[in-house]
Design an enzyme around this catalytic site. Structure first.
Site, short mmCIF file in Angstrom:
data_model
loop_
_atom_site.label_atom_id
_atom_site.label_comp_id
_atom_site.label_asym_id
_atom_site.label_seq_id
_atom_site.Cartn_x
_atom_site.Cartn_y
_atom_site.Cartn_z
N HIS A 143 1.56 5.07 -2.09
CA HIS A 143 1.13 6.09 -3.07
C HIS A 143 2.38 6.69 -3.71
O HIS A 143 3.12 7.40 -3.04
CB HIS A 143 0.28 7.16 -2.40
CG HIS A 143 -1.01 6.63 -1.85
ND1 HIS A 143 -2.15 6.53 -2.61
CD2 HIS A 143 -1.32 6.11 -0.64
CE1 HIS A 143 -3.13 6.00 -1.89
NE2 HIS A 143 -2.65 5.73 -0.68
N HIS A 152 0.84 -1.21 0.00
CA HIS A 152 0.00 0.00 0.00
C HIS A 152 0.87 1.26 0.00
O HIS A 152 1.17 1.83 1.04
CB HIS A 152 -0.91 -0.01 1.24
CG HIS A 152 -2.03 0.97 1.16
ND1 HIS A 152 -3.23 0.80 1.80
CD2 HIS A 152 -2.14 2.13 0.49
CE1 HIS A 152 -4.02 1.82 1.54
NE2 HIS A 152 -3.38 2.64 0.75
N HIS A 161 -10.77 0.24 0.53
CA HIS A 161 -10.75 1.35 1.49
C HIS A 161 -12.16 1.41 2.06
O HIS A 161 -13.09 1.78 1.35
CB HIS A 161 -10.39 2.65 0.75
CG HIS A 161 -10.59 3.90 1.53
ND1 HIS A 161 -9.55 4.74 1.86
CD2 HIS A 161 -11.70 4.47 2.08
CE1 HIS A 161 -10.00 5.76 2.57
NE2 HIS A 161 -11.32 5.63 2.70
N ASP A 189 -8.71 2.68 -3.76
CA ASP A 189 -8.16 3.23 -2.51
C ASP A 189 -8.18 4.75 -2.47
O ASP A 189 -7.87 5.42 -3.44
CB ASP A 189 -6.73 2.77 -2.29
CG ASP A 189 -6.16 3.36 -1.01
OD1 ASP A 189 -6.87 3.32 0.01
OD2 ASP A 189 -5.04 3.87 -1.02
N ASP A 230 0.70 2.62 3.86
CA ASP A 230 -0.17 3.65 3.29
C ASP A 230 0.62 4.96 3.12
O ASP A 230 0.11 6.05 3.38
CB ASP A 230 -1.42 3.87 4.15
CG ASP A 230 -2.47 4.72 3.44
OD1 ASP A 230 -2.29 5.05 2.25
OD2 ASP A 230 -3.48 5.07 4.09
N ASN A 255 -6.64 9.25 6.74
CA ASN A 255 -7.91 8.55 6.61
C ASN A 255 -7.62 7.07 6.34
O ASN A 255 -6.97 6.76 5.35
CB ASN A 255 -8.72 9.15 5.47
CG ASN A 255 -10.15 8.65 5.46
OD1 ASN A 255 -10.60 8.07 6.45
ND2 ASN A 255 -10.85 8.86 4.38
#
Lengths: 451, 319
Positions: free
Chosen positions: A81, A79, A198, A171, A324, A297
């Site tokens: 980004h 996970h 998510h 996500d 994340d 979040n």
């Protein structure tokens, strides 16, 4: 669809390392390996494992004197980004994978909530091509479940799977419609690949910016109740059971969610789940000063939720740890709490934070943490790295005794919104070998002479 | 006392006593024909309002002027904010004028705290989102103490939309700090989960309202109807309106304004002698003078040229 799943990962081709790690403490919880030893990396694989000082370096091999260091299978983060395409000012494939390698990661999966969204084979194809030039470690790309992540219409999941999507996820956003969720699960029979979720009911989370509880009452900030997560997980585990699909629940934050997952797994539903270091180590108390570095979040929740997550990691209901990693430009985070974007970076601090706050105090064993940090590819069908002869060389070397301050010498990541910035942590990654090559080497890390 | 006033939490009971005492002495000045004192002569106060306000902005303006400060009022509309300037850049630009204080209102919780981190000036929170409104709480304490003669031991009921109210949050803390017993009461959908942790009791009906010495009604905003927090204003009024039947003869009534007549309060109680609503408005100026004085003129000790804060400014002043 018989694509060998590891072929979904891409990285820049560099010459394989010839490297002898001497006298490290080798730890691979899955094989039971837990003793000092030598490890020889050659031609992309673990060529040999031997007793401390027993292995001879082949000609031109680098020798790493690793006495006092630990060698683990390199971590896998499902996970991340990478913000590419669209926000290369926040992260790109090179910096993101460099950041991952600096954290001891040997493989990552990137999320598709980019600009444009990864919802077509052409966007996916161009990313894979770039990764083959820029990625320092094997990197997989997930694709969106719905076009534009709007939650309305399925992407061409079969074609995306053939083009090498490592999984499917919207996500950043929930799949609001139960109908679309059901369709995705049904279509999964054709497309294959895990659907990562998510989980958040927007009707309940509303314009919330932090955990709903006594602190949100004090601060007057709209809360995100824990049931906004758990009710969606309940819905989707039911749908997965009905359609006989398999799902992966991302960044679990609430006790109620852990309990829903336990019941679903006991009933035989094929559901895996992840927890993040920040949810395992921090609570909404951090938000008391409305520091936007702690806005993410799902939000940081209560101490009781945190304890439930730790129990879930221990029992395996939360089978892997994911960062994340969510880079944001500093001017975006220099905003009032309610308007600042959600997300924190975490690749470079994940292991040290978990080691310092969970392993050192004896809450979780080191072996268990390594097991969860290397399990991130499992829900997606990727192989798990291991320290075994002939296995692909994916190793990180860590000095557990070394203390450092997060951010003291900057970050490999292009962004600096790390939730652990300024914390003094134990456990420093000295070197990471991914896909048989050196992906990261700490600048000050003294290496032995070339034989 | 701290350099900024961001939250009631920044104030000790002694700080509050001192501010209320100072406000009393400024009240004397307000009774005179010339209402100005020279305390802040030559110093600049910036009123930076990112949200509409009538009484808070005007009373801060009057307070600064009566202390002889130079006041620069800035509203978000028509300013560089409209041109997309970030809050940080706006604050740093204004800080170049070397203001002594920035009075700041924002629709976002914690924004005043952010401003405080970007400017060397003292920052006064004039309302940040649904978080806090500390000077409102201070003027409420001042008004109530003047009328009731004391604060310690009073039983205060705060009635209405607690969820969306910064006034409620600051007042729960402030009344509690001064020794009042605080109860919040309203529809369960408008009571924030976990509010007890602020040190108040929670009721969802007015059945026991008779136990209150003071009834503090909150403004019921029409826009709350859209979120279906309450089924209708009619039902809200039926359950929670403070009217002549519910307000006992010995009870005092407060409201931060502006009042929705016929919703949270009935006309007869607004105009009753028990209502302190206009006193609250009046107190705004002297209490804000006292806050500016505390933060800028040295607080507990008098500052040069300000030996007597109530000295009128009509006397000859050195240039």
């Amino acid at each position: 669809m018989n694509v060998p799943l590891d072929s979904l990962l891409d990285w820049a081709d560099v010459a394989p390392a010839a490297l002898l790690i001497r006298r490290a403490h080798l730890l691979d919880p899955r094989t039971g390996l837990d003793r000092p030893g030598d490890l020889l990396v050659r031609d992309g694989a673990v060529a040999e494992i031997g007793a401390p000082g027993a292995l001879r370096a082949p000609p031109h091999a680098e020798i790493v004197e690793a006495e006092g260091l630990h060698a683990f299978p390199a971590f896998v983060d499902p996970h991340v980004h990478l913000r590419t395409p669209g926000r290369e000012d926040e992260e790109d494939i090179e910096t993101g994978t460099r950041s991952a390698a600096a954290g001891g990661y040997g493989a990552i999966l990137a999320m598709p909530n980019t600009d444009p969204v990864v919802d077509s084979a052409s966007v996916l194809g161009s990313l894979r091509e770039r990764a083959r030039k820029e990625a320092r470690i094997p990197t997989g790309f997930t694709a969106a479940v719905t076009i534009g992540q709007r939650g309305e219409q399925l992407t061409e999941m079969a074609e995306l799977a053939q083009a090498g999507a490592a999984g499917f996820t919207d996500d950043g956003l929930p799949l609001r419609s139960a109908r679309v969720m059901r369709q995705a699960l049904a279509y999964q029979r054709l497309a294959g690949r895990c659907i990562a979720l998510h989980e958040e009911d927007p009707a309940l989370s509303g314009d919330g910016a932090m955990h709903e509880g006594d602190l949100s009452a004090l601060l007057g900030v709209a809360g995100i109740p824990s049931v906004s997560e758990s009710t969606m997980v309940a819905r989707d585990t039911e749908l997965a059971a009905y359609e006989d699909g398999f799902i992966h629940v991302q960044h679990v934050s609430a006790r109620q969610t852990v309990e829903v997952l336990e019941r679903a797994r006991a009933a035989g539903v094929r559901v895996t789940a992840e927890a993040t270091p920040h949810h395992l180590l921090l609570t909404h108390e951090c938000v008391r000063g409305l520091d936007t570095r702690y806005k993410m979040n799902p939000p940081l929740r209560s101490e009781d939720d945190r304890q439930a997550l730790i129990d879930g990691v221990r029992s395996g209901v939360l089978g892997c740890i994911a960062t994340d990693h969510a880079p944001h430009a500093s001017e975006e985070k220099e905003e009032p709490f309610e308007t600042a974007p959600m997300g924190v970076t975490g690749l470079e601090s994940a292991f040290a934070a978990l080691y310092t706050d969970l392993v050192v105090p004896g809450v979780l064993g080191l072996g268990l943490v390594i097991e969860r940090m290397t399990a991130g590819g499992e829900p997606f069908g990727l192989s798990i790295p291991t320290l075994a002869k002939d296995a692909p060389a994916s190793v990180c070397l860590v000095d557990l005794a070394a203390e450092w301050e997060v951010g003291e010498s900057g970050y490999e990541s292009r962004s600096s919104n790390c939730a652990f910035a300024g914390r003094r942590l134990a456990g420093r990654v000295r070197m990471t070998i991914a896909a048989g090559a050196v992906a990261f080497r700490e600048r000050s890390f003294a290496i032995g002479a070339v034989a | 006392m701290k350099r900024h006033l961001l939250s009631v939490d920044d104030l000790s009971r002694e700080d509050i006593e001192r501010i209320l005492g100072r406000a009393e002495s400024f009240a004397e000045v307000s009774g005179r024909e010339i209402k100005k004192v020279p305390t802040l002569r030559g110093r600049t106060v910036i009123n930076l309002f990112y949200e509409a306000s009538t009484r808070t902005s005007s009373s801060f303006e009057l307070a600064a002027k009566r202390l002889s400060a130079d006041l620069v009022p800035i509203k978000a509309q028509g300013s560089a904010v409209d041109k997309g300037e970030s809050l940080k850049d706006t604050v740093q630009t204004l800080s170049a004028y070397d203001p002594a204080a920035v009075v700041f209102r924002s629709p976002h919780a914690g924004a005043a705290g952010l401003v405080a981190s970007w400017t060397p000036a003292s920052v006064i929170n004039a309302g940040d989102g649904k978080h806090e409104h500390p000077t409102q709480a201070l003027l409420d304490l001042y008004t109530l103490r003047r009328r009731a003669g004391r604060l310690e031991g009073l039983n205060v009921w705060i009635v209405g939309d607690v969820l969306h109210s910064r006034v409620a949050r600051s007042n729960i803390l402030a009344f509690g700090r001064m020794g009042c017993r605080v109860t919040v009461c309203g529809p369960p959908t408008l009571i924030p989960r976990g509010v007890e942790s602020l040190g108040c009791e929670v009721r969802i009906t007015l059945d026991d309202l008779a136990e209150a010495d003071v009834v503090y009604a909150l403004r019921m905003q029409h826009e709350r109807m859209t979120g279906s927090f309450v089924p209708s204003l009619r039902e809200y009024a039926a359950q929670y309106q403070i009217d002549g039947r519910r307000l006992g003869a010995g009870q005092l009534l407060m409201h931060p304004g502006p009042v929705n007549r016929g919703v949270e309060l009935s006309a007869e109680v607004i105009d009753s002698p028990q209502a302190l609503i206009t006193d609250q408005v009046e107190s705004g100026v002297v209490v804000r003078m006292a806050v500016l004085y505390e933060l800028l003129a040295g607080g507990s000790g008098p500052l040069r040229g300000a030996e007597d804060p109530s000295r009128p400014a009509s006397e000859p002043q050195p240039a």
